[in-house]
Design a protein around this motif. Structure first.
Motif, short mmCIF file in Angstrom:
data_model
loop_
_atom_site.label_atom_id
_atom_site.label_comp_id
_atom_site.label_asym_id
_atom_site.label_seq_id
_atom_site.Cartn_x
_atom_site.Cartn_y
_atom_site.Cartn_z
N TRP A 15 8.86 -6.20 -9.81
CA TRP A 15 8.65 -5.46 -8.79
C TRP A 15 8.46 -3.74 -8.99
CZ3 TRP A 15 14.79 -5.49 -6.94
CH2 TRP A 15 14.73 -5.03 -5.50
N LEU A 16 9.49 -3.10 -10.51
CA LEU A 16 8.78 -1.60 -10.31
C LEU A 16 7.31 -1.42 -10.29
CD1 LEU A 16 9.77 0.92 -11.38
CD2 LEU A 16 9.98 0.46 -14.01
N GLY A 17 6.71 -1.56 -11.05
CA GLY A 17 5.57 -1.66 -10.84
C GLY A 17 4.81 -2.11 -9.90
N MET A 18 4.68 -2.84 -9.37
CA MET A 18 4.36 -3.35 -7.54
C MET A 18 4.74 -1.90 -6.51
SD MET A 18 4.97 -7.36 -6.66
CE MET A 18 4.44 -6.68 -5.49
N VAL A 19 6.61 -1.31 -6.85
CA VAL A 19 6.72 -0.12 -6.00
C VAL A 19 5.79 0.98 -6.50
CG1 VAL A 19 8.64 1.18 -5.70
CG2 VAL A 19 8.82 -0.48 -5.43
N LEU A 20 5.99 1.29 -7.94
CA LEU A 20 4.73 2.49 -8.37
C LEU A 20 3.44 2.21 -7.68
CD1 LEU A 20 6.23 2.43 -11.55
CD2 LEU A 20 6.56 4.52 -9.97
N ALA A 21 2.94 1.11 -8.05
CA ALA A 21 1.30 1.46 -7.79
C ALA A 21 0.99 1.03 -6.20
CB ALA A 21 0.90 -0.23 -8.24
N ILE A 22 2.26 0.61 -5.61
CA ILE A 22 2.09 0.60 -3.95
C ILE A 22 2.30 2.09 -3.10
CG2 ILE A 22 2.35 -0.04 -1.98
CD1 ILE A 22 0.35 -1.85 -3.82
N SER A 23 3.30 2.59 -3.54
CA SER A 23 4.00 3.51 -3.19
C SER A 23 3.94 5.18 -3.59
CB SER A 23 5.68 3.31 -3.07
OG SER A 23 6.21 2.55 -2.34
N PHE A 24 3.42 4.85 -4.88
CA PHE A 24 3.25 6.16 -5.29
C PHE A 24 1.90 6.84 -5.76
CE2 PHE A 24 8.46 5.47 -6.57
CZ PHE A 24 8.11 6.73 -5.30
N ILE A 44 -3.49 -0.01 7.78
CA ILE A 44 -4.17 -0.90 6.07
C ILE A 44 -2.58 -0.65 5.34
CG2 ILE A 44 -4.77 0.47 4.35
CD1 ILE A 44 -7.41 1.17 5.10
N GLY A 45 -2.12 0.96 5.70
CA GLY A 45 -0.08 0.64 5.59
C GLY A 45 0.63 -0.39 5.12
N ARG A 46 0.62 -0.62 7.26
CA ARG A 46 1.31 -1.79 7.49
C ARG A 46 1.25 -3.18 6.85
NH1 ARG A 46 2.16 -0.81 13.84
NH2 ARG A 46 2.13 -2.49 13.55
N ILE A 47 -0.27 -3.27 6.36
CA ILE A 47 -0.60 -4.92 5.96
C ILE A 47 -0.58 -4.82 4.56
CG2 ILE A 47 -2.43 -6.25 5.24
CD1 ILE A 47 -3.86 -4.90 7.41
N VAL A 48 0.03 -3.52 3.79
CA VAL A 48 0.19 -3.46 2.03
C VAL A 48 1.50 -3.16 2.07
CG1 VAL A 48 0.41 -1.75 0.20
CG2 VAL A 48 -2.07 -2.22 1.65
N PHE A 49 2.22 -2.55 2.95
CA PHE A 49 3.70 -2.38 2.57
C PHE A 49 4.22 -3.91 3.58
CE2 PHE A 49 2.98 2.17 1.84
CZ PHE A 49 3.77 1.93 0.56
N ARG A 50 4.16 -4.34 4.24
CA ARG A 50 4.19 -5.73 4.62
C ARG A 50 4.62 -7.08 2.96
NH1 ARG A 50 1.65 -7.87 8.44
NH2 ARG A 50 2.39 -6.27 10.12
N ALA A 51 2.88 -6.61 2.82
CA ALA A 51 3.30 -7.60 1.40
C ALA A 51 3.88 -7.33 0.93
CB ALA A 51 1.35 -7.72 1.27
N LEU A 52 3.84 -5.81 0.08
CA LEU A 52 4.94 -5.42 -0.78
C LEU A 52 6.48 -6.06 -0.72
CD1 LEU A 52 5.86 -3.23 -3.42
CD2 LEU A 52 5.69 -1.50 -1.36
N ASN A 53 6.88 -6.19 1.05
CA ASN A 53 7.98 -5.61 1.41
C ASN A 53 8.47 -7.14 0.51
OD1 ASN A 53 8.57 -3.63 3.71
ND2 ASN A 53 8.77 -3.35 1.52
N ILE A 54 7.37 -8.64 1.21
CA ILE A 54 7.30 -9.61 0.92
C ILE A 54 8.24 -10.01 -0.21
CG2 ILE A 54 6.60 -12.03 0.65
CD1 ILE A 54 5.24 -10.69 3.18
N SER A 55 7.39 -9.53 -1.11
CA SER A 55 6.93 -9.21 -2.31
C SER A 55 8.52 -9.01 -3.41
CB SER A 55 5.75 -8.70 -3.33
OG SER A 55 4.87 -9.44 -3.13
#
Length: 141
Positions: A15-24, A44-55
Motif C-alpha cells: 500500500w505504501l509503495g503504491m501511494v508513494l509511486a502514484i501520489s508523489f 488520466i489522473g481520475r483513472i489512475v487514482f480510481r485504480a489506486l483507491n480500489i487497490s
C-alpha cells in the motif's frame, strides 16, 4: 512473526509503495510530459487514482482482517487506524469535491483552483507517515 502480522506487514508496505509511486511521483510528473494538457492530465489522473483507491481499499481490508485474526501490539493498531481513517476521509469527503471540479474542467468550464487538492495532498502525507509507522511497528514484532 505470526501469519496475521506478516500478512498485514506485506499489505501495508505494498500500500505504501503504491501511494508513494502514484501520489508523489506519477501525479505531479504527468503534467510535465509534452503535450499533456490539463484536461488530458485530469482524465488520466481520475483513472489512475480510481485504480489506486480500489487497490488501497483492498490492501486496507487485507491488513484489517489479518490484524483482527491475529492482533499485533496496540501501537501498530493505532498507526494502522490512522492510515485507514485517512483513506476513509479522502474517499468520502475529499475525492467527491475533486471529482466535481474535474467534471467542470473536463466539460470545458474554467473552474477556479480547488483547495480540496491541497487537503488531499496533506492527507496523503499523513497516510504515508502512518503507513511507514505501521509497517515498522509490525516488523518489530
Amino acid at each position: 512473526m505470526t501469519p496475521g502480522p506478516a500478512i498485514a506487514t506485506a499489505a501495508v508496505f505494498v500500500w505504501l509503495g503504491m501511494v508513494l509511486a502514484i501520489s508523489f511521483l506519477e501525479a505531479p510528473l504527468k503534467f510535465r510530459a509534452p503535450g499533456v494538457t490539463i484536461p488530458i492530465g485530469l482524465g488520466i489522473g481520475r483513472i489512475v487514482f480510481r485504480a489506486l483507491n480500489i487497490s488501497e481499499v483492498g490492501l486496507a481490508l487485507t491488513a484489517l482482517v489479518a490484524v483482527i485474526v491475529d492482533p499485533p501490539e496496540t501501537s501498530a493498531l493505532v498507526a494502522g487506524a490512522v492510515a485507514l481513517s485517512t483513506l476513509v476521509v479522502q474517499l468520502a469527503a475529499v475525492r467527491p469535491r475533486l471529482t466535481r471540479r474535474s467534471d467542470r474542467v473536463l466539460a470545458g468550464e474554467n473552474a477556479p483552483r480547488s483547495r480540496a487538492h491541497y487537503v488531499y495532498v496533506a492527507l496523503e502525507a499523513v497516510k504515508t507517515i502512518a503507513l511507514v509507522v505501521t509497517g515498522v511497528l509490525l516488523l518489530a514484532l
